[in-house]
Scaffold this active site. Sequence first.
Site, PDB file in Angstrom:
ATOM      1  N   HIS A 158       0.824  -1.210   0.000  1.00 15.43           N
ATOM      2  CA  HIS A 158       0.000   0.000   0.000  1.00 15.43           C
ATOM      3  C   HIS A 158       0.854   1.255   0.000  1.00 15.43           C
ATOM      4  O   HIS A 158       0.554   2.225  -0.668  1.00 15.43           O
ATOM      5  CB  HIS A 158      -0.894   0.019   1.244  1.00 15.43           C
ATOM      6  CG  HIS A 158      -2.161  -0.732   1.041  1.00 15.43           C
ATOM      7  ND1 HIS A 158      -2.569  -1.741   1.861  1.00 15.43           N
ATOM      8  CD2 HIS A 158      -3.104  -0.620   0.091  1.00 15.43           C
ATOM      9  CE1 HIS A 158      -3.701  -2.230   1.422  1.00 15.43           C
ATOM     10  NE2 HIS A 158      -4.053  -1.572   0.345  1.00 15.43           N
ATOM     11  N   ASP A 167      21.653  -7.672 -20.232  1.00 16.39           N
ATOM     12  CA  ASP A 167      22.355  -8.954 -20.199  1.00 16.39           C
ATOM     13  C   ASP A 167      23.234  -9.145 -21.429  1.00 16.39           C
ATOM     14  O   ASP A 167      24.303  -9.739 -21.332  1.00 16.39           O
ATOM     15  CB  ASP A 167      21.343 -10.110 -20.082  1.00 16.39           C
ATOM     16  CG  ASP A 167      20.946 -10.328 -18.639  1.00 16.39           C
ATOM     17  OD1 ASP A 167      21.841 -10.319 -17.772  1.00 16.39           O
ATOM     18  OD2 ASP A 167      19.744 -10.499 -18.360  1.00 16.39           O
ATOM     19  N   CYS A 199      14.418  -3.751 -25.118  1.00 17.97           N
ATOM     20  CA  CYS A 199      13.847  -3.435 -23.807  1.00 17.97           C
ATOM     21  C   CYS A 199      14.910  -3.259 -22.726  1.00 17.97           C
ATOM     22  O   CYS A 199      14.584  -3.030 -21.573  1.00 17.97           O
ATOM     23  CB  CYS A 199      12.842  -4.499 -23.384  1.00 17.97           C
ATOM     24  SG  CYS A 199      13.573  -6.134 -23.219  1.00 17.97           S
ATOM     25  N   GLU A 250      19.476 -11.678 -25.599  1.00 21.90           N
ATOM     26  CA  GLU A 250      20.290 -11.088 -24.525  1.00 21.90           C
ATOM     27  C   GLU A 250      21.547 -11.907 -24.245  1.00 21.90           C
ATOM     28  O   GLU A 250      22.212 -11.715 -23.233  1.00 21.90           O
ATOM     29  CB  GLU A 250      19.466 -10.865 -23.251  1.00 21.90           C
ATOM     30  CG  GLU A 250      18.676 -12.043 -22.766  1.00 21.90           C
ATOM     31  CD  GLU A 250      17.833 -11.732 -21.534  1.00 21.90           C
ATOM     32  OE1 GLU A 250      17.966 -10.659 -20.936  1.00 21.90           O
ATOM     33  OE2 GLU A 250      17.031 -12.602 -21.162  1.00 21.90           O
TER      34      GLU A 250
HETATM   35  C1  PEP Z   1      17.984  -7.101 -20.178  1.00 17.95           C
HETATM   36  O1  PEP Z   1      18.725  -8.026 -19.830  1.00 17.95           O
HETATM   37  O2  PEP Z   1      18.348  -6.177 -20.923  1.00 17.95           O
HETATM   38  C2  PEP Z   1      16.590  -7.052 -19.708  1.00 17.95           C
HETATM   39  C3  PEP Z   1      15.739  -6.176 -20.159  1.00 17.95           C
HETATM   40  O3  PEP Z   1      16.218  -7.931 -18.744  1.00 17.95           O
HETATM   41  P1  PEP Z   1      16.609  -7.771 -17.187  1.00 17.95           P
HETATM   42  O4  PEP Z   1      17.259  -6.440 -17.009  1.00 17.95           O
HETATM   43  O5  PEP Z   1      15.347  -7.936 -16.440  1.00 17.95           O
HETATM   44  O6  PEP Z   1      17.567  -8.918 -17.017  1.00 17.95           O
HETATM   45 MG    MG Z   2      17.887  -9.818 -18.955  1.00 16.73          MG
END
Ligand code: PEP
Ligand code: MG
Length: 550
Positions: free
Chosen positions: A184, A451, A498, A427
């Site tokens: 919360h 990664d 991402c 990755e």
């Molecule tokens: C990444 O490895 O770039 C990724 C987006 O995953 P995480 O940072 O959660 O390992």
């Molecule tokens: Mg990752």
Amino acid sequence: MQYKGRIIFEGYAIADVLAYEEANKSRQKNLDHGGDEYERFVYARQSALKTFDELYETALKTVGEEKAALFQTYRLMAEDTDFEDLVRSNINDGQTAEDAINNASKQIADSFAILDDEYMKQRAADVIEVGKNLINVLSGNNELVHLTKPTILICNDLAASVLMRMDRRFLKGLVLINGNENSHVAIFARTLELPTICGLNYFNLSSTHNGKTAIVDAIRGRLVIEPTEDELKEYKELEKEYLDEGSLLKKYIGKPTVTKDGVKLKIYTNIASALEIENVKNNDGEGIGLFRSEFIYLASKTYPTEGFQFNYYREVLEEMGKKEVVIRTIDIGADKEVAYFNLAKEENPALGLRSIRICRKQPDVFYTQLRALYRASVYGNLSIMIPMIVSIDEVKFFKDMIKKVKEDLKKDNIPFNDKVKVGIMIETPAAAIMSDDLAKHVDFFSIGTNDLSQYTLACDRLNPALNDTFNKKHYAIMRLIKMTVENAHKAGITCSMCGELARDPEMLPFLAAIHIDELSCSCAYVLKTRKALAEIDSKKVDISKYLDPK
Ligand code: PEP
Ligand code: MG
């Protein structure tokens, strides 16, 4: 000294520290009260009810009716006759009012917590909170935090009610050492737009921190205690830039994401909890490009059931409507340890049993997640993404698993969307190098640069001693990224990014020029990235400078 944490609400705060520890609630029988423990309970309840009413009124004015309703729930719980009966019976067994209240609230919470329902689990936490409030009255500890100057509050965790009672004009930043995104207090911190971080592994709360200057960097997820002159100067500039940009950026809400020369992209968001959806919407995220589902596992005491996960994913999908939601399957392992997975200690966890490798060892856990995802798929625009892929074998494994899930759902007459897109994260260098072959088997790629950098450069991403070597813009990484995007497009699939590089202003010209389809970043960066892209002429970008050392 810097400590890493996870972000609950973005922003910067620079102020003096107040280290706050919840008072110890265990008290012995207080003979001064003459031993009429039931009367003491009645008194405590009366007083707590008054406090709940006051908190409701305050919350109504500051965070709105929906969230203020929490304190009405507290009132109902305190007045509940089952609760009162349990307290009375505990007192009749010889317990002090404090113990009787504590045990009664735990008994009720336990009965809620075993139900396979997130709503009831939250109610379990609420009833414990009500019990604490009553005990506070008896111990004379009203859990008031007196703020008289701009403050960064650092605590192990915090009750929402304590936050609401503070003079928040002075509260500039919040650090919940053991807290999590689903509490919360996290919801309230977001609503109050308070820069907040949680989950600091190596920080020990101590009153010796009181009065020291600190910085909450809720953009990169850091707490800096006693910053150097240079750090202080840098952060003051960052804070100013951040605030100035924030107001200017609002005009990009509702605008398409397009470069100066007309290349269209999408900006999605990375989130770890359904509670962040409000932020996705406020920042005009065009979808969710990375929903880190492992936080559901991290927040749970045991394997989350299919039913629980189904409800969770369904809520996220319904909230996002037609917008795409890419849910990443279990990414446990390495720095994300979950005790009930019973994983053996490893010499090199980042190179060990993680993500898809765990799914192969524990296929029933993976099956449960996939089944929950497919069941939820009819409630929105779901895509599924599998992390840490290094081989075609792994792709075959998860595709077989998905086939089985679909067959079983058909047999059980449970509806699902047969067209859910299934993609993989690129990755690892192996996946990037094999991306031409991998692209033939999946619907999309998403490049995880965090990664990909760690594995390409053989640098532990968490080791601060390697900061200089851990150059995420290394030419080798740029080449792998370009190759991955090209291979995706040759095979007719999309490629997004991402990892953190997706929001790096220096990278955006390169990413636009190689025609990445989608960028996914934390909510706070959506509008900034849209603005930066609008200023880029992708045709004029010299991509060789990203790829070739001169
Ligand atoms: C990444 O490895 O770039 C990724 C987006 O995953 P995480 O940072 O959660 O390992
Ligand atoms: Mg990752």
